[in-house]
Scaffold this motif. Structure first.
Motif, PDB file in Angstrom:
ATOM      1  N   ASN A   1      -0.436 -13.674  -4.230  1.00  0.00           N
ATOM      2  CA  ASN A   1       0.312 -12.436  -4.015  1.00  0.00           C
ATOM      3  C   ASN A   1      -0.402 -11.639  -2.917  1.00  0.00           C
ATOM      4  O   ASN A   1      -1.621 -11.455  -2.976  1.00  0.00           O
ATOM      5  CB  ASN A   1       0.347 -11.646  -5.332  1.00  0.00           C
ATOM      6  CG  ASN A   1       1.170 -10.385  -5.219  1.00  0.00           C
ATOM      7  OD1 ASN A   1       0.839  -9.476  -4.460  1.00  0.00           O
ATOM      8  ND2 ASN A   1       2.246 -10.324  -5.983  1.00  0.00           N
ATOM      9  N   HIS A   2       0.359 -11.176  -1.943  1.00  0.00           N
ATOM     10  CA  HIS A   2      -0.228 -10.475  -0.804  1.00  0.00           C
ATOM     11  C   HIS A   2      -1.069  -9.254  -1.245  1.00  0.00           C
ATOM     12  O   HIS A   2      -2.136  -8.987  -0.679  1.00  0.00           O
ATOM     13  CB  HIS A   2       0.884 -10.033   0.147  1.00  0.00           C
ATOM     14  CG  HIS A   2       0.414  -9.335   1.372  1.00  0.00           C
ATOM     15  ND1 HIS A   2      -0.134 -10.000   2.452  1.00  0.00           N
ATOM     16  CD2 HIS A   2       0.374  -8.019   1.709  1.00  0.00           C
ATOM     17  CE1 HIS A   2      -0.472  -9.122   3.375  1.00  0.00           C
ATOM     18  NE2 HIS A   2      -0.178  -7.915   2.953  1.00  0.00           N
ATOM     19  N   LEU A   3      -0.589  -8.548  -2.259  1.00  0.00           N
ATOM     20  CA  LEU A   3      -1.323  -7.357  -2.711  1.00  0.00           C
ATOM     21  C   LEU A   3      -2.628  -7.740  -3.397  1.00  0.00           C
ATOM     22  O   LEU A   3      -3.641  -7.050  -3.274  1.00  0.00           O
ATOM     23  CB  LEU A   3      -0.457  -6.519  -3.651  1.00  0.00           C
ATOM     24  CG  LEU A   3       0.850  -6.030  -3.035  1.00  0.00           C
ATOM     25  CD1 LEU A   3       1.634  -5.203  -4.019  1.00  0.00           C
ATOM     26  CD2 LEU A   3       0.586  -5.228  -1.770  1.00  0.00           C
TER      27      LEU A   3
ATOM     28  N   GLY B   1      -4.283 -10.238  -2.481  1.00  0.00           N
ATOM     29  CA  GLY B   1      -5.127 -10.526  -1.320  1.00  0.00           C
ATOM     30  C   GLY B   1      -5.801  -9.255  -0.829  1.00  0.00           C
ATOM     31  O   GLY B   1      -7.021  -9.233  -0.597  1.00  0.00           O
ATOM     32  N   HIS B   2      -5.030  -8.179  -0.696  1.00  0.00           N
ATOM     33  CA  HIS B   2      -5.649  -6.916  -0.255  1.00  0.00           C
ATOM     34  C   HIS B   2      -6.744  -6.485  -1.238  1.00  0.00           C
ATOM     35  O   HIS B   2      -7.808  -6.023  -0.828  1.00  0.00           O
ATOM     36  CB  HIS B   2      -4.597  -5.816  -0.120  1.00  0.00           C
ATOM     37  CG  HIS B   2      -3.881  -5.828   1.209  1.00  0.00           C
ATOM     38  ND1 HIS B   2      -4.554  -5.668   2.401  1.00  0.00           N
ATOM     39  CD2 HIS B   2      -2.578  -5.994   1.537  1.00  0.00           C
ATOM     40  CE1 HIS B   2      -3.678  -5.721   3.411  1.00  0.00           C
ATOM     41  NE2 HIS B   2      -2.478  -5.925   2.917  1.00  0.00           N
ATOM     42  N   ILE B   3      -6.475  -6.631  -2.531  1.00  0.00           N
ATOM     43  CA  ILE B   3      -7.484  -6.258  -3.537  1.00  0.00           C
ATOM     44  C   ILE B   3      -8.757  -7.100  -3.328  1.00  0.00           C
ATOM     45  O   ILE B   3      -9.874  -6.587  -3.339  1.00  0.00           O
ATOM     46  CB  ILE B   3      -6.910  -6.441  -4.966  1.00  0.00           C
ATOM     47  CG1 ILE B   3      -5.857  -5.349  -5.236  1.00  0.00           C
ATOM     48  CG2 ILE B   3      -8.012  -6.403  -6.020  1.00  0.00           C
ATOM     49  CD1 ILE B   3      -5.074  -5.508  -6.525  1.00  0.00           C
TER      50      ILE B   3
ATOM     51  N   VAL C   1      -2.795   0.593  -0.566  1.00  0.00           N
ATOM     52  CA  VAL C   1      -1.953   1.382   0.346  1.00  0.00           C
ATOM     53  C   VAL C   1      -1.696   0.589   1.629  1.00  0.00           C
ATOM     54  O   VAL C   1      -2.588   0.408   2.453  1.00  0.00           O
ATOM     55  CB  VAL C   1      -2.602   2.750   0.689  1.00  0.00           C
ATOM     56  CG1 VAL C   1      -2.179   3.814  -0.286  1.00  0.00           C
ATOM     57  CG2 VAL C   1      -4.112   2.676   0.765  1.00  0.00           C
ATOM     58  N   SER C   2      -0.454   0.110   1.757  1.00  0.00           N
ATOM     59  CA  SER C   2      -0.145  -0.684   2.957  1.00  0.00           C
ATOM     60  C   SER C   2       1.169  -0.184   3.552  1.00  0.00           C
ATOM     61  O   SER C   2       1.692   0.857   3.148  1.00  0.00           O
ATOM     62  CB  SER C   2      -0.060  -2.154   2.584  1.00  0.00           C
ATOM     63  OG  SER C   2       1.105  -2.386   1.850  1.00  0.00           O
ATOM     64  N   GLY C   3       1.701  -0.974   4.498  1.00  0.00           N
ATOM     65  CA  GLY C   3       2.950  -0.573   5.139  1.00  0.00           C
ATOM     66  C   GLY C   3       4.135  -0.633   4.184  1.00  0.00           C
ATOM     67  O   GLY C   3       5.076   0.149   4.300  1.00  0.00           O
TER      68      GLY C   3
ATOM     69  N   THR D   1      -6.745  -4.761   7.603  1.00  0.00           N
ATOM     70  CA  THR D   1      -5.342  -5.087   7.907  1.00  0.00           C
ATOM     71  C   THR D   1      -5.117  -6.576   7.612  1.00  0.00           C
ATOM     72  O   THR D   1      -6.065  -7.324   7.361  1.00  0.00           O
ATOM     73  CB  THR D   1      -4.979  -4.739   9.367  1.00  0.00           C
ATOM     74  OG1 THR D   1      -5.990  -5.249  10.209  1.00  0.00           O
ATOM     75  CG2 THR D   1      -4.858  -3.236   9.577  1.00  0.00           C
ATOM     76  N   ASP D   2      -3.845  -6.983   7.642  1.00  0.00           N
ATOM     77  CA  ASP D   2      -3.499  -8.318   7.163  1.00  0.00           C
ATOM     78  C   ASP D   2      -4.356  -9.423   7.787  1.00  0.00           C
ATOM     79  O   ASP D   2      -4.510  -9.484   9.010  1.00  0.00           O
ATOM     80  CB  ASP D   2      -2.011  -8.588   7.421  1.00  0.00           C
ATOM     81  CG  ASP D   2      -1.138  -7.761   6.499  1.00  0.00           C
ATOM     82  OD1 ASP D   2      -1.685  -7.142   5.570  1.00  0.00           O
ATOM     83  OD2 ASP D   2       0.090  -7.737   6.713  1.00  0.00           O
ATOM     84  N   ASN D   3      -4.897 -10.272   6.939  1.00  0.00           N
ATOM     85  CA  ASN D   3      -5.748 -11.388   7.380  1.00  0.00           C
ATOM     86  C   ASN D   3      -5.691 -12.473   6.313  1.00  0.00           C
ATOM     87  O   ASN D   3      -5.147 -12.246   5.225  1.00  0.00           O
ATOM     88  CB  ASN D   3      -7.189 -10.882   7.590  1.00  0.00           C
ATOM     89  CG  ASN D   3      -7.824 -10.431   6.295  1.00  0.00           C
ATOM     90  OD1 ASN D   3      -8.390 -11.230   5.564  1.00  0.00           O
ATOM     91  ND2 ASN D   3      -7.694  -9.142   5.952  1.00  0.00           N
TER      92      ASN D   3
HETATM   93 ZN    ZN Z   1      -0.757  -6.165   3.971  1.00  0.00          ZN
END
Ligand code: ZN
Ligand code: KG4
Length: 363
Positions: free
Chosen positions: A131-133, A135-137, A159-161, A330-332
């Motif tokens: 899950n992309h979120l 990933g951010h975590i 907090v993302s776009g 940012t996204d990676n």
């Molecule tokens: Zn993102």
């Protein structure tokens, strides 16, 4: 000396390399993360490759991300980045594959997912849909200082776009959304306000830059739902207030308008930060967490980082502040690999025939 050599040899034998692919929005990204293990425990994390090809210049002329253009651009970029990351070792360069399979733009996600499925089929190695979120975590986990203070339960402000969520994390891979925006995400509020003020996409960094020489109290803006005792947020009203404020300055001189733009940028930023920080503090109090993660593209905002850290320190001095490692905000794909490593450790992987993109995937 002899002992040290023996330990090093064992570390080498126990390492797991995770190849990760991220194509959920407007960044094509591929990474290889090496997790060193000793006696089954993770002892080191090394980001071996972290390749990101941003499409921002392509979407800038449209004032936002165009899904079809994003998906089409991901195809050659994914191939190019995979070729570079795998090098001459090819399928031997990794032991498992992690891929963002949602949420995000449907056709964009599919590019990464299909590439990952193909690699899993050819290599016969485990495949994990991330899950992309999540990933951010996991981007916060990539910072060794954060790993040293990582203790559950944790609260993540994501907090993302496209997302603004307060996530309670009781363990790895265990998430509960305890608060979220009811309309626009914080990043969207930055981007839409910037667009109204004639600034380029993405608006967040542009607003942050202008705000440096603006007065955050110059233009009164609402703090939506701040008085509401719950943990949900709302940012769409802010956009309307920005429109009204900006329109009312249409006729003034060029010079005054330039200063107004700076003041408005500082005021919008402050309004968004005030709501995010206050709701986070409320959640900390309610759930007695031991640490707070700050992750997602908007966490690059310095005022947000500094205000949240200062307020946490003031109100809850024992709680750890664990912001995303600056290199992975940012996204990676390194963050996707890190989240993938958590699932791999739990023995979870997917049959490549069954993994599909899930654009609406909730954490
Ligand atoms: Zn993102
Ligand atoms: O996480 P991310 O890279 O992509 C998504 O998953 O959405 O976040 C992108 C968002 C955009 O809305 C962008 O304007 C915002 O992060 N952003 C910022 C800053 N840098 C990026 N917002 C405020 N201040 C910044 N310095």
């Amino acid at each position: 000396m002899v002992t040290r050599k023996r330990i090093e040899k064992k570390d080498v034998r126990d390492k797991v390399r995770i190849l990760a692919i991220e194509t959920s929005c407007d960044e094509t990204a591929v990474a290889i993360l090496e997790v060193g293990k000793r006696k089954g425990k993770d002892v080191s994390l090394i980001v071996k490759k972290n390749l990101v090809s941003s499409q921002i210049p392509i979407h800038q002329k449209y004032g936002g991300v165009v899904p079809e253009v994003a998906a089409r651009t991901h195809v050659p970029e994914t191939v190019a980045l995979l070729t570079e990351a795998l090098g001459r070792r090819g399928l031997d360069a990794f032991d498992a594959i992690a891929v963002t399979s949602g949420p995000g733009l449907a056709t964009a996600l599919r590019v990464g997912v299909e590439a990952a499925r193909m690699l899993a089929f050819l290599s016969e190695k485990p495949l994990i849909g991330v899950n992309h979120l999540e990933g951010h975590i996991a981007s916060a986990w990539l910072d060794p200082k954060n790993r040293a203070r990582w203790e559950f339960p944790l609260l993540a402000l994501v907090v993302s776009g496209g997302h603004t969520e307060l996530v309670l994390m009781k363990d790895f891979c265990s998430y509960r959304i305890v608060g979220e925006t009811r309309d626009d995400a914080a990043g969207e509020a930055f981007d839409k306000s910037a667009k109204l003020m004639g600034l380029p996409y993405p608006g967040g960094p542009e607003i942050a830059k202008l705000a440096l020489s603006g007065d955050p109290e110059a233009i009164p803006l609402p703090r939506p739902m701040l008085k509401d005792p719950g943990l949900d947020m709302s940012f769409s009203g802010l956009k309307t207030a920005v429109r009204v404020a900006w329109e009312s300055w249409k006729t003034v001189s060029e010079e005054r308008r330039a200063q107004t733009r700076k003041d408005l940028a500082a005021s919008v930023q402050q309004a968004i930060v005030d709501v995010l920080v206050e709701k986070t503090l409320r959640a900390v109090k309610k759930y007695h967490v031991k640490g707070v993660l700050l992750v997602g593209g908007v966490s690059a905002n310095l005022v947000l980082r500094e205000t949240l850290e200062a307020r946490l320190h003031e109100v809850f001095p024992d709680i750890a502040f664990l912001p995303s490692d600056k290199k992975y905000i940012t996204d990676n794909a390194a963050m996707i690999a890190a989240a993938g490593s958590w699932h791999l450790k739990k023995g979870e992987s997917r049959d490549w025939r069954k993994l599909d993109a899930n654009p609406e995937w909730n954490l």
